[in-house]
Scaffold this active site. Structure first.
Site, PDB file in Angstrom:
ATOM      1  N   TYR A   1       8.542  10.554  31.500  1.00 17.83           N
ATOM      2  CA  TYR A   1       8.907   9.669  32.696  1.00 17.83           C
ATOM      3  C   TYR A   1       8.193   8.307  32.621  1.00 17.83           C
ATOM      4  O   TYR A   1       8.491   7.489  33.725  1.00 17.83           O
ATOM      5  CB  TYR A   1       8.013  10.638  33.901  1.00 17.83           C
ATOM      6  CG  TYR A   1       8.873  11.591  34.376  1.00 17.83           C
ATOM      7  CD1 TYR A   1       9.654  12.420  33.460  1.00 17.83           C
ATOM      8  CD2 TYR A   1       8.841  12.078  35.678  1.00 17.83           C
ATOM      9  CE1 TYR A   1      10.204  13.783  34.018  1.00 17.83           C
ATOM     10  CE2 TYR A   1       9.419  13.065  36.319  1.00 17.83           C
ATOM     11  CZ  TYR A   1      10.090  14.025  35.446  1.00 17.83           C
ATOM     12  OH  TYR A   1      10.842  15.021  35.952  1.00 17.83           O
TER      13      TYR A   1
ATOM     14  N   LYS B   1       3.555  22.404  26.074  1.00 15.19           N
ATOM     15  CA  LYS B   1       4.582  22.901  25.039  1.00 15.19           C
ATOM     16  C   LYS B   1       4.098  22.621  23.620  1.00 15.19           C
ATOM     17  O   LYS B   1       4.932  21.934  22.823  1.00 15.19           O
ATOM     18  CB  LYS B   1       5.977  22.492  25.343  1.00 15.19           C
ATOM     19  CG  LYS B   1       6.849  23.051  26.596  1.00 15.19           C
ATOM     20  CD  LYS B   1       7.191  24.654  26.032  1.00 15.19           C
ATOM     21  CE  LYS B   1       8.204  24.540  25.125  1.00 15.19           C
ATOM     22  NZ  LYS B   1       8.362  25.998  24.779  1.00 15.19           N
TER      23      LYS B   1
ATOM     24  N   ASP C   1       6.829  27.759  28.986  1.00 12.63           N
ATOM     25  CA  ASP C   1       7.957  28.580  29.387  1.00 12.63           C
ATOM     26  C   ASP C   1       7.326  29.927  29.900  1.00 12.63           C
ATOM     27  O   ASP C   1       7.730  30.671  30.719  1.00 12.63           O
ATOM     28  CB  ASP C   1       9.151  28.910  28.507  1.00 12.63           C
ATOM     29  CG  ASP C   1       8.501  28.649  26.808  1.00 12.63           C
ATOM     30  OD1 ASP C   1       7.181  28.302  26.865  1.00 12.63           O
ATOM     31  OD2 ASP C   1       9.013  29.293  26.017  1.00 12.63           O
TER      32      ASP C   1
ATOM     33  N   ASP D   1       6.494  18.674  37.110  1.00 13.49           N
ATOM     34  CA  ASP D   1       7.672  18.413  38.010  1.00 13.49           C
ATOM     35  C   ASP D   1       8.395  19.947  38.135  1.00 13.49           C
ATOM     36  O   ASP D   1       8.503  20.163  39.242  1.00 13.49           O
ATOM     37  CB  ASP D   1       8.529  17.272  37.531  1.00 13.49           C
ATOM     38  CG  ASP D   1       9.400  16.881  38.291  1.00 13.49           C
ATOM     39  OD1 ASP D   1       9.377  17.145  39.648  1.00 13.49           O
ATOM     40  OD2 ASP D   1      10.462  15.895  38.107  1.00 13.49           O
TER      41      ASP D   1
END
Ligand code: NAI
Length: 385
Positions: free
Chosen positions: A134, A201, A251, A275
């Site tokens: 971002y 991640k 995840d 987000d």
């Protein structure tokens, strides 16, 4: 005594939810402090209203004022998708270094939700707000910048990049990751919460997301070593009274949030993961219409509705002002008026218990009467008085 609060109306449903929110926050202050403490509202322009009145979506005056402000609250601001103007929200987060987006998520009894046990969701999200994909370093496919960057990466590092690719850069630093995790741990300490979970991640993006995880553990060990313990080292004996530092791959965390939400309290995440999970958790407790949030730097707290401008609902007096109201309650708490914040929440809880709610909530609540946004505001005022 008066407390200055800068406010930005916002686009789309912004004006409608503001019309309800401001009187409710004022009434809560009046009721909780017998009128001794008041909010002094000062409007700042941004978004469509600013463009209409000044020609700029984010006027210099707004920027200058927020530079020295300590508390502000805003409605949603629209951003075109896939081109056009950059997000004003992202621009403001970067301009004022609002590095922590903090979103408490819990269930309001009576709200219908897609999960069986929404009462088990009690999490506070700390999302890093300034870095990651971002950061705004992104080049269009076929542009000179993308071609030059791709050529450099191919020739210097042997990177395999398909012809005519769009390219985005994902910067993540120890500095920004650490200050976010530091804030999350401090929050857990101040609120006597049991754990902070680093969500990343790092299995795939080893240096950026993996860095976030490593820096998170580092700040816990180096600065909070006496009051935190990594989950892997924790035993029932050595973890008594300590905050457990966990980490989860993003995840897997989405699965955990659905299957075992009671095992998580404070979450610290990089920008993109944060987000995603903000909306997912909000849905678990009944939707974006009830999700509050704040963006914080070391000097400014900018409270905001978590949802967007809801263009299809705008101008129809059907929007749910809950998110802005609850962000307002967070703001009252931040200003030191916990009792006033509680009045706002109790008034909303009573409206829900009485089953008089806005159409988005009524649609999911058997036997509920759908009331307009403005009527909902009147009901809350009655509940407070
Ligand atoms: P959105 O949050 O505006 O809408 C998503 C869905 O939720 C829609 O069905 C909408 O009707 C509903 N919804 C949202 N808030 C509601 C409320 N208070 N009451 C009842 N229903 C509500 O997200 P969308 O459609 O992706 O974005 C619309 C615009 O908002 C875009 O320009 C986007 O960039 C902007 N946006 C701004 C944000 C901010 O200012 N913080 C955050 C998210 C989006």
């Amino acid at each position: 005594m008066k407390h200055t609060v800068y406010w930005i109306e916002g686009d789309g449903i912004g004006p409608e939810i503001w019309k309800v929110t401001r009187p409710v926050l004022d009434a809560a202050m009046q009721a909780a402090t017998d009128g001794e403490e008041e909010l002094e509202w000062v409007e700042l322009l941004a978004g469509e209203k600013a463009t209409r009145l000044t020609g700029s979506p984010l006027p210099q005056e707004t920027l200058d004022t927020l530079k020295t402000a300590s508390v502000a609250i805003k409605g949603p601001l629209g951003t075109p998708v896939g081109g056009g103007m950059r997000s004003l929200n992202v621009a403001m987060r970067q301009a004022f270094d609002l590095y922590a987006c903090i979103r408490p998520v819990s269930w309001f009894e009576g709200i219908s939700t897609p999960v069986k046990h929404p009462e088990n969701v009690n999490m506070v999200i700390f999302r890093e707000n300034t870095e990651d994909v971002y950061a705004g370093i992104e080049y269009q496919a076929g542009s000179a910048e993308a071609e030059k960057l791709a050529a450099f990466l191919r020739s210097e590092f042997g990177a395999k990049i398909r012809e005519a690719s769009a390219i985005g850069i994902k910067p993540m630093s120890a500095f920004c990751s650490k200050r976010l995790v530091r804030r999350a741990i401090r929050y857990a300490l101040d609120h006597h919460l049991p754990s902070v979970t680093l969500v990343h991640k790092g299995n795939i993006m080893k240096f950026t997301e993996g860095g976030f995880r490593a820096w998170g553990y580092e700040v816990a060990r180096e600065e909070f070593g006496d009051v935190t313990i990594p989950e892997k080292e924790a035993t029932p004996e050595n973890s008594k009274g300590k905050i457990i530092i966990k980490d989860r791959i993003a995840d897997a965390m989405f699965q955990e949030a659905l299957l075992r939400p009671e095992q998580y309290s404070v979450l610290a995440l990089p920008n993109l993961n944060g987000d995603y999970i903000s909306d997912a958790l909000a849905a678990q407790v009944g939707g974006l219409g009830m999700a509050p949030g704040v963006n914080m730097s070391d000097t400014l707290a900018l409270f905001e509705a978590t949802h967007g401008t809801a263009p299809t609902a705008a101008g129809k007096d059907i929007a749910n002002p809950g998110s802005l109201l609850l962000s307002g309650a967070l703001m009252l708490e931040h200003l030191g008026f916990a009792a006033a914040a509680d009045k706002v929440r109790q008034a909303i809880l009573k409206a829900i218990a009485d089953k008089t709610v806005t159409p988005d909530l009524a649609a999911e609540m058997p036997g509920a009467q759908a009331v307009s946004c403005s009527k909902f505001g009147e009901i809350l005022l009655e509940n407070i008085r």
